[in-house]
Design a protein around this motif. Structure first.
Motif, mmCIF file in Angstrom:
data_model
loop_
_atom_site.group_PDB
_atom_site.id
_atom_site.type_symbol
_atom_site.label_atom_id
_atom_site.label_comp_id
_atom_site.label_asym_id
_atom_site.label_seq_id
_atom_site.Cartn_x
_atom_site.Cartn_y
_atom_site.Cartn_z
ATOM 1 N N GLN A 288 0.819 -1.217 0.000
ATOM 2 C CA GLN A 288 0.000 0.000 0.000
ATOM 3 C C GLN A 288 0.852 1.266 0.000
ATOM 4 O OE1 GLN A 288 -0.476 -2.623 1.883
ATOM 5 N NE2 GLN A 288 -2.597 -3.279 1.669
ATOM 6 N N GLY A 289 2.137 1.167 0.290
ATOM 7 C CA GLY A 289 3.016 2.332 0.334
ATOM 8 C C GLY A 289 3.777 2.390 1.635
ATOM 9 N N ALA A 290 3.912 3.579 2.197
ATOM 10 C CA ALA A 290 4.621 3.781 3.462
ATOM 11 C C ALA A 290 3.623 4.086 4.563
ATOM 12 C CB ALA A 290 5.630 4.921 3.336
ATOM 13 N N GLN A 291 3.835 3.508 5.732
ATOM 14 C CA GLN A 291 2.926 3.711 6.846
ATOM 15 C C GLN A 291 3.713 4.013 8.116
ATOM 16 O OE1 GLN A 291 0.339 0.304 7.145
ATOM 17 N NE2 GLN A 291 -0.749 0.781 5.263
ATOM 18 N N LEU A 292 3.073 4.807 8.981
ATOM 19 C CA LEU A 292 3.655 5.170 10.278
ATOM 20 C C LEU A 292 2.806 4.604 11.405
ATOM 21 C CD1 LEU A 292 4.556 8.946 9.799
ATOM 22 C CD2 LEU A 292 6.187 7.130 10.256
ATOM 23 N N LEU A 293 3.469 4.080 12.413
ATOM 24 C CA LEU A 293 2.803 3.687 13.651
ATOM 25 C C LEU A 293 3.416 4.477 14.794
ATOM 26 C CD1 LEU A 293 2.667 -0.217 13.396
ATOM 27 C CD2 LEU A 293 0.848 1.403 12.894
ATOM 28 N N ARG A 294 2.571 5.007 15.662
ATOM 29 C CA ARG A 294 3.052 5.693 16.863
ATOM 30 C C ARG A 294 2.748 4.803 18.061
ATOM 31 N NH1 ARG A 294 4.057 11.143 15.624
ATOM 32 N NH2 ARG A 294 3.216 11.797 13.603
ATOM 33 N N LEU A 295 3.803 4.317 18.706
ATOM 34 C CA LEU A 295 3.650 3.399 19.819
ATOM 35 C C LEU A 295 3.398 4.152 21.119
ATOM 36 C CD1 LEU A 295 6.633 1.025 18.972
ATOM 37 C CD2 LEU A 295 4.247 0.825 18.245
ATOM 38 N N GLN A 296 2.735 3.502 22.041
ATOM 39 C CA GLN A 296 2.442 4.128 23.328
ATOM 40 C C GLN A 296 3.676 4.238 24.197
ATOM 41 O OE1 GLN A 296 -0.759 1.925 25.067
ATOM 42 N NE2 GLN A 296 -2.279 2.649 23.591
ATOM 43 N N ASP A 297 4.577 3.259 24.097
ATOM 44 C CA ASP A 297 5.832 3.336 24.839
ATOM 45 C C ASP A 297 6.981 3.291 23.860
ATOM 46 O OD1 ASP A 297 5.062 0.771 24.222
ATOM 47 O OD2 ASP A 297 6.402 -0.096 25.709
ATOM 48 N N GLN A 298 8.128 3.778 24.266
ATOM 49 C CA GLN A 298 9.244 4.020 23.374
ATOM 50 C C GLN A 298 10.286 2.920 23.475
ATOM 51 O OE1 GLN A 298 10.821 8.028 23.295
ATOM 52 N NE2 GLN A 298 12.907 7.264 23.245
#
Length: 304
Positions: A288-298
């Motif tokens: 589908q292309g490029a995707q970003l995920l933002r996690l709750q912890d680092q």
């Protein structure tokens, strides 16, 4: 967990990505580059470079270093994302007969170009303008996979039966280490240099870790139930794998220290796929292309 899709304005297959604390950058098969600003979730497409594919991206001190095909590279100054400026340009003569057999690799600001069957390889540091040419005959069955400041890693399929990893030294200008495989039917992919070790995917689902000085396999384990599409280093002690089962896993040796489930993605078109993790942001490519995920912890470690 927040997901942001950032491929809508490119469309063609993605061939390189970069992730920093401020930006996510993608390069495409048609030489296009787009920058996604994380702070305000704005996507800016730079002017198309050429019909050559983007082979590498690196963002250092607000300067974007981009390798294009086997021909040239550009450096963009990103002080103003709306109006980025080309501050450096480098090229070499294009040869249509050798272009299909050329391998271009970029690590940071450094670029290596090999041509199968040719006797000369090209090196360039896009930050310092240092360029060099050196003798290296690369057979058509020997594929470069990775490099660092001192070495180049090759995967060799000499007679379609014998397979081995080869480490070539910049200092000695010769092969300094080889790791042969007994199985004639094995498939070696995603090979990476990591200090005195080599990591690679074995038969699509397993990961092998070798000690180069002793040429011994220190770890061999099944990383995923489905085929692995990407292996990426985060540090000398941490690496990440991504598979068609829509899972990203972070590893220390053979121990999985974190699993990340991708919300929606397909890996059926056979593109090269990539994954990067910086802080709490996971950046990866799929059909589908490029995707970003933002996690709750680092995660504790940062990619290199």
């Amino acid at each position: 967990m927040e997901s942001t899709v950032a491929e809508a304005q490119l469309g063609d297959p993605l061939t390189a990505i970069e992730l920093t604390a401020d930006y996510a950058v993608v390069g495409s098969m048609l030489g296009r580059v787009a920058i996604y600003r994380l702070a305000d979730q704005k996507l800016f497409e730079l002017a198309p470079f050429s019909d050559e594919a983007v082979r590498g991206l690196s963002l250092v001190d607000r300067k974007l270093y981009v390798a294009i095909g086997d021909v040239f590279a550009r450096v963009w100054l990103l002080d103003d994302t709306h109006n980025p400026k080309v501050i450096r340009y480098a090229n070499r003569p294009h040869n249509y007969s050798t272009c299909p057999n050329a391998y271009t690799m970029q690590q940071g600001t450094k670029v290596l170009i090999f041509t199968a069957g040719a006797s000369v390889a090209h090196f360039a540091d896009l930050q310092t303008d240092v360029q060099d040419r050196f003798s290296l005959t690369l057979s058509k069955d020997c594929v470069p996979s990775d490099f660092d400041d001192a070495r180049v890693l090759f995967v060799a399929y000499e007679d379609r039966q014998r397979k081995e990893l080869r480490v070539w030294s910049f200092d000695s200008k010769q092969i300094t280490s080889t790791i042969p495989f007994r199985s004639r039917s094995c498939v070696i992919s995603h090979a990476k240099l990591c200090g005195d070790r080599v990591l690679h995917v074995y038969n699509s689902r397993r990961v092998l870790i070798w000690n180069l000085p002793t040429k011994t396999c220190t770890h061999k384990f099944r990383a995923h139930k489905r085929p692995i599409v990407c292996l990426s280093l985060m540090s000398e002690d941490l690496f990440v794998t991504m598979a068609v089962d829509r899972k990203i896993k972070m590893w220390q040796g053979s121990t999985c220290v974190r699993k990340i489930r991708i919300p929606s993605a397909n890996f059926t078109l056979g593109f090269p796929y990539f994954v990067r993790i910086v802080g709490s942001v996971v950046f990866y490519t799929c059909d589908q292309g490029a995707q970003l995920l933002r996690l709750q912890d680092q995660p504790e470690s940062q990619p290199r």
